[in-house]
Design a protein around this motif. Structure first.
Motif, mmCIF file in Angstrom:
data_model
loop_
_atom_site.group_PDB
_atom_site.id
_atom_site.type_symbol
_atom_site.label_atom_id
_atom_site.label_comp_id
_atom_site.label_asym_id
_atom_site.label_seq_id
_atom_site.Cartn_x
_atom_site.Cartn_y
_atom_site.Cartn_z
ATOM 1 N N THR A 91 -3.536 16.183 10.384
ATOM 2 C CA THR A 91 -2.797 15.821 11.751
ATOM 3 C C THR A 91 -2.385 14.377 12.120
ATOM 4 O O THR A 91 -3.134 13.640 11.659
ATOM 5 N N VAL B 245 -0.959 12.118 15.143
ATOM 6 C CA VAL B 245 -1.275 11.861 16.567
ATOM 7 C C VAL B 245 -0.233 10.683 17.239
ATOM 8 O O VAL B 245 0.040 9.768 16.523
ATOM 9 N N GLU C 193 -0.189 8.372 20.547
ATOM 10 C CA GLU C 193 -0.942 7.980 21.582
ATOM 11 C C GLU C 193 -0.594 7.889 22.889
ATOM 12 O O GLU C 193 0.795 7.718 23.148
ATOM 13 N N GLU C 194 -1.237 8.199 23.770
ATOM 14 C CA GLU C 194 -0.622 8.419 25.317
ATOM 15 C C GLU C 194 -0.475 6.899 25.546
ATOM 16 O O GLU C 194 0.285 6.735 26.806
ATOM 17 N N SER D 124 -3.578 18.859 22.611
ATOM 18 C CA SER D 124 -4.154 17.677 23.343
ATOM 19 C C SER D 124 -5.506 17.170 22.737
ATOM 20 O O SER D 124 -6.323 16.376 23.301
ATOM 21 N N ASP D 125 -5.856 18.003 21.766
ATOM 22 C CA ASP D 125 -7.274 17.545 20.909
ATOM 23 C C ASP D 125 -7.186 17.768 19.422
ATOM 24 O O ASP D 125 -6.189 18.355 19.026
ATOM 25 N N LYS D 126 -7.743 16.759 18.743
ATOM 26 C CA LYS D 126 -7.928 16.810 17.278
ATOM 27 C C LYS D 126 -8.111 18.150 16.624
ATOM 28 O O LYS D 126 -7.843 18.226 15.475
ATOM 29 N N ASN E 223 -0.577 12.705 28.132
ATOM 30 C CA ASN E 223 -1.686 13.121 27.065
ATOM 31 C C ASN E 223 -1.277 12.541 25.755
ATOM 32 O O ASN E 223 -0.313 11.990 25.437
ATOM 33 N N LYS E 224 -2.566 12.563 24.964
ATOM 34 C CA LYS E 224 -2.375 12.207 23.649
ATOM 35 C C LYS E 224 -1.864 13.230 23.190
ATOM 36 O O LYS E 224 -2.121 14.351 23.302
ATOM 37 N N TYR F 63 -1.533 15.713 19.651
ATOM 38 C CA TYR F 63 -1.739 15.933 18.144
ATOM 39 C C TYR F 63 -0.863 16.772 17.661
ATOM 40 O O TYR F 63 -0.507 17.877 18.455
#
Length: 105
Positions: A2, A4, A6-7, A42-44, A64-65, A67
């Protein structure tokens, strides 16, 4: 694996000013993501889908972060939909075994 975004990532124009009210598009690796987007999260755990593209705010950041499962392509446009940044090959490829079949981790 995954990836990411970052926001806190600040998307800037060539003059160093933030890209305000722009869009961050995520698509399949090697393809035009403004035409074909992939599901982003929005989540890992990759459980909560978020809009694609993501909008940039007055600071040139997304709320949002982001993923992304595996490799992807990315394009950032300004408020007039002019491309300001693009990269067709981002993220890591899944591990490969000797015979070319992905290994399970």
């Amino acid at each position: 694996m995954t990836a990411v975004i970052e926001e806190h990532t600040r998307w800037e124009d060539v003059d160093g000013k933030p890209i305000v009210n722009g869009s961050v598009y995520i698509g399949p690796v090697g393809q035009d993501q403004t035409v074909t987007q992939i599901t982003i999260y929005s989540d890992k755990q990759l459980a909560t889908h978020i809009a694609n593209p993501q909008a940039t705010n007055s600071a040139g950041r997304t709320a949002n972060k982001i993923y992304v499962p595996g490799q992807y392509s990315i394009t950032v446009t300004d408020s007039d939909d002019v491309v300001k940044y693009t990269n067709l090959y981002v993220g890591e490829a899944p591990p490969q075994s000797v015979d070319g079949v992905p290994e399970l981790i």
